[in-house]
Design a protein around this motif. Structure first.
Motif, mmCIF file in Angstrom:
data_model
loop_
_atom_site.group_PDB
_atom_site.id
_atom_site.type_symbol
_atom_site.label_atom_id
_atom_site.label_comp_id
_atom_site.label_asym_id
_atom_site.label_seq_id
_atom_site.Cartn_x
_atom_site.Cartn_y
_atom_site.Cartn_z
ATOM 1 N N ALA A 56 40.935 49.004 51.351
ATOM 2 C CA ALA A 56 39.714 49.409 50.139
ATOM 3 C C ALA A 56 40.479 48.688 48.880
ATOM 4 C CB ALA A 56 40.589 50.642 49.765
ATOM 5 N N GLY A 57 41.864 48.492 48.539
ATOM 6 C CA GLY A 57 41.921 47.589 47.077
ATOM 7 C C GLY A 57 41.899 46.425 47.610
ATOM 8 N N LEU A 58 41.709 45.177 48.540
ATOM 9 C CA LEU A 58 42.017 44.568 48.990
ATOM 10 C C LEU A 58 39.696 44.148 48.547
ATOM 11 C CD1 LEU A 58 43.587 43.404 52.025
ATOM 12 C CD2 LEU A 58 43.816 42.298 49.887
ATOM 13 N N THR A 59 39.152 44.883 50.101
ATOM 14 C CA THR A 59 37.780 44.634 49.571
ATOM 15 C C THR A 59 37.454 44.538 47.512
ATOM 16 O OG1 THR A 59 37.335 45.481 52.092
ATOM 17 C CG2 THR A 59 35.930 45.762 50.596
ATOM 18 N N ALA A 60 37.716 45.536 47.432
ATOM 19 C CA ALA A 60 37.562 45.947 46.097
ATOM 20 C C ALA A 60 37.745 44.508 45.102
ATOM 21 C CB ALA A 60 37.920 47.391 44.885
ATOM 22 N N ALA A 61 39.056 43.831 45.533
ATOM 23 C CA ALA A 61 39.017 43.298 44.116
ATOM 24 C C ALA A 61 38.262 42.075 45.083
ATOM 25 C CB ALA A 61 40.880 43.168 44.838
ATOM 26 N N ARG A 62 38.138 42.028 45.815
ATOM 27 C CA ARG A 62 37.373 40.318 46.276
ATOM 28 C C ARG A 62 35.906 40.669 45.844
ATOM 29 N NH1 ARG A 62 33.984 39.378 50.442
ATOM 30 N NH2 ARG A 62 33.589 36.606 50.633
ATOM 31 N N ASP A 63 35.484 42.069 46.156
ATOM 32 C CA ASP A 63 33.760 41.980 45.521
ATOM 33 C C ASP A 63 33.825 41.703 44.259
ATOM 34 O OD1 ASP A 63 33.127 42.942 47.528
ATOM 35 O OD2 ASP A 63 32.533 45.273 47.454
ATOM 36 N N ILE B 59 42.653 45.410 37.009
ATOM 37 C CA ILE B 59 44.143 46.107 37.710
ATOM 38 C C ILE B 59 43.548 46.952 38.892
ATOM 39 C CG2 ILE B 59 46.309 46.892 37.727
ATOM 40 C CD1 ILE B 59 46.735 45.324 35.105
ATOM 41 N N VAL B 60 43.566 46.497 40.456
ATOM 42 C CA VAL B 60 43.475 47.369 41.879
ATOM 43 C C VAL B 60 44.548 47.530 42.127
ATOM 44 C CG1 VAL B 60 42.846 47.246 43.443
ATOM 45 C CG2 VAL B 60 41.565 45.770 42.490
ATOM 46 N N ILE B 61 44.765 48.567 41.968
ATOM 47 C CA ILE B 61 47.036 49.445 42.406
ATOM 48 C C ILE B 61 46.321 49.833 43.959
ATOM 49 C CG2 ILE B 61 47.597 51.264 42.331
ATOM 50 C CD1 ILE B 61 47.120 51.256 39.044
ATOM 51 N N GLY B 62 47.192 49.253 45.552
ATOM 52 C CA GLY B 62 46.077 49.134 46.522
ATOM 53 C C GLY B 62 46.345 48.751 47.234
ATOM 54 N N GLY B 63 46.823 47.626 48.495
ATOM 55 C CA GLY B 63 46.971 46.406 48.931
ATOM 56 C C GLY B 63 46.176 46.940 50.209
ATOM 57 N N GLY C 131 40.537 32.642 42.385
ATOM 58 C CA GLY C 131 41.330 32.985 41.202
ATOM 59 C C GLY C 131 41.890 34.450 41.201
ATOM 60 N N GLY C 132 41.942 35.176 41.895
ATOM 61 C CA GLY C 132 42.459 36.408 41.553
ATOM 62 C C GLY C 132 44.417 36.124 42.296
ATOM 63 N N VAL C 133 45.064 37.440 41.393
ATOM 64 C CA VAL C 133 46.375 37.197 41.998
ATOM 65 C C VAL C 133 46.721 38.805 42.515
ATOM 66 C CG1 VAL C 133 48.481 37.580 40.442
ATOM 67 C CG2 VAL C 133 46.800 36.267 39.517
ATOM 68 N N ILE C 134 47.632 38.623 43.912
ATOM 69 C CA ILE C 134 48.204 39.644 44.731
ATOM 70 C C ILE C 134 49.558 39.586 43.980
ATOM 71 C CG2 ILE C 134 48.400 40.400 46.542
ATOM 72 C CD1 ILE C 134 45.613 38.717 47.028
#
Length: 475
Positions: A22-29, A15-19, A239-242
């Protein structure tokens, strides 16, 4: 290049908290390095992007947050190049900025983040006596663990250099006051000189074999705000969820990993995860980390935040066609309401072409500890921007086609003296909590490239942790 090596049967939950970026890049990575991972990004705002945002003004989408990205370091350019058409990466048409001070516009001298070199032309911006004081550079003192920007540079070159050059440049980046900002954290190149007891006026050493240098700044055709859209689309394609508009209210450690409490108090929801990346501003991060890392929470709570506002004006192009340069900075010592203005259509060719007969200008207000300007309503801020921009360039009052005021309340972390050690305390505390990482503008720099770098580091550490968990489980 990020390469996936995780076991095919394994599906970790993150779970990435914050959009924000920073959060978007971490989720994509995480999705790139671990394609089978379940990655959910939860953000409290109505849309992702944080302070990278576009709004429709005068019939066109225009950046109302960051509008440029530093390109002398690679992170932003590399990320954009992996998401957008190469032709969409653009450079400014002009970066010729000036300083509005002493009732005139003066060319911004060649400086190192506001610190002039021996051959910099400062006449007019500094008086004869102030320039003489600057060139009579005093001996370098011992700086210890840290020192404020103003104390060090003012002590060596005189207070006028701080007031007329350093302060407006740092005010644009950090919205902070140089007498409180950390030299070590905000001006690492100058800090290195200070530690070596070198001359601040010495020009940088240029390697003749280095080849063509990168342009200092880049943008994206259509606006830097597109970066958030590009990242979000890539995350969802993988396949990530936002989940936007979702507030995270608590974090808990569990036997298997993490439990994230979200939603309103009347309809709470718990999400289970193997790892969590917290990519929200310091006040929210301090609140969330309190139950799981008191030390990290305490250090984050020490970080002050500054509020700013960006005023965007759409005006007839003919009224500004003769204006020179990309805009101007305003030293606070001059007592003006705005702290900077950017002639956006002159700076960005794509915006000039898209705007047709409309040109766009920006002004910014707000510094740490300053509240008076931000207490004005939107109409007053627009009037202020129109009046002061017109006065600065010596033009008649501008005709408004449209306008927009974007307020960023508590939007910029202040890198005050001791910031590097403060963040070291956060990093150490977070490293002692398995499956927890942090990212964002509070840690290693507030510019987009630095934020992206913090996200890369958080995602890499999360991936390492999860693979170690999987390896232990398979033993």
């Amino acid at each position: 290049m990020i390469v996936s090596t995780e076991p095919l049967e394994w599906r970790p939950r993150v779970i990435v908290i914050g959009g924000g970026i920073a959060g978007l890049t971490a989720a994509r990575d995480l999705l790139v390095s671990m394609p089978r991972a379940s990655v959910v990004l939860v953000d409290a705002s109505d849309r992702v992007g944080g302070k990278v945002r576009r709004e429709e003004i005068g019939g066109h989408l225009v950046d109302v947050g960051a509008e440029a990205m530093l390109a002398v370091r690679p992170e932003a350019l590399d990320l954009v190049s992996g998401l957008a058409d190469p032709a969409d990466v653009v450079t400014p048409t002009t970066t010729s900025a000036r300083v509005w001070s002493r009732d005139g516009l003066h060319p911004l001298p060649r400086t190192r983040i506001g610190v002039p070199f021996a051959d910099s032309v400062v006449a007019g911006l500094l008086t004869t006596d102030e320039e003489s004081r600057m060139r009579a550079e005093t001996e370098a003192p011992d700086v210890g663990d840290d020192v404020s920007v103003a104390d060090y540079i003012g002590g060596r070159l005189g207070s006028a250099v701080v007031d007329r050059l350093v302060e407006p440049l740092l005010g644009g980046v950090y919205a902070g006051e140089s007498r409180r900002l950390s030299l070590r954290a905000t001006m690492p190149a100058v800090w290195a000189i200070a530690q070596a007891r070198g001359s601040l006026l010495a020009p940088p050493v240029v390697d003749p074999q280095a080849g063509t240098a990168r342009p200092p700044f880049i943008g994206i055709a259509g606006g830097v705000g597109r970066l958030a859209d590009l990242l979000a689309a890539d995350i969802e394609q993988r396949g990530g969820v936002i989940e936007s508009g979702t507030i995270v209210r608590g974090l808990e450690r569990t036997q298997s990993g993490w439990s994230v409490l979200s939603g309103p108090t009347t309809q709470p929801r718990r999400l289970e995860a193997d790892a969590v990346v917290v990519a929200v501003p310091p006040p929210a991060a301090a609140r969330l980390l309190g139950p799981v890392s008191a030390s990290a929470s305490t250090a984050l709570a020490e970080i002050e935040m500054a509020s700013v506002a960006v005023i965007t004006l759409a005006v007839p192009k003919a009224e500004v066609a003769s204006w020179e340069g990309s805009g101007f900075l305003v030293p606070p010592v001059d007592g003006r309401g705005i702290k900077a203005s950017t002639f956006s259509s002159a700076k960005w060719g794509w915006l000039a072409a898209e705007g047709d007969d409309t040109a766009y200008l920006r002004a910014s207000v707000g510094r740490a500890g300053e509240t008076a300007s931000l207490q004005r309503d939107d109409a007053e801020l627009v009037d202020l921007a129109v009046r002061e921009i017109s006065e600065a360039v010596g033009a008649p009052p501008l005709t408004l086609v449209d306008s927009h005021v974007q307020r960023w309340g508590g939007g910029l972390p202040q890198y005050t003296v001791g910031h590097v050690n403060r963040i070291a305390r956060v990093s150490q505390a977070v490293s002692e909590v398995p499956g927890l990482e942090v990212a964002g503008a509070a840690y290693r720099g507030i510019g987009i490239p630095a934020v992206i770098a913090s996200a890369h580091a958080a995602a890499a550490a999360t991936t390492t942790h999860l693979r170690a968990v999987a390896a232990r489980a398979g033993e």
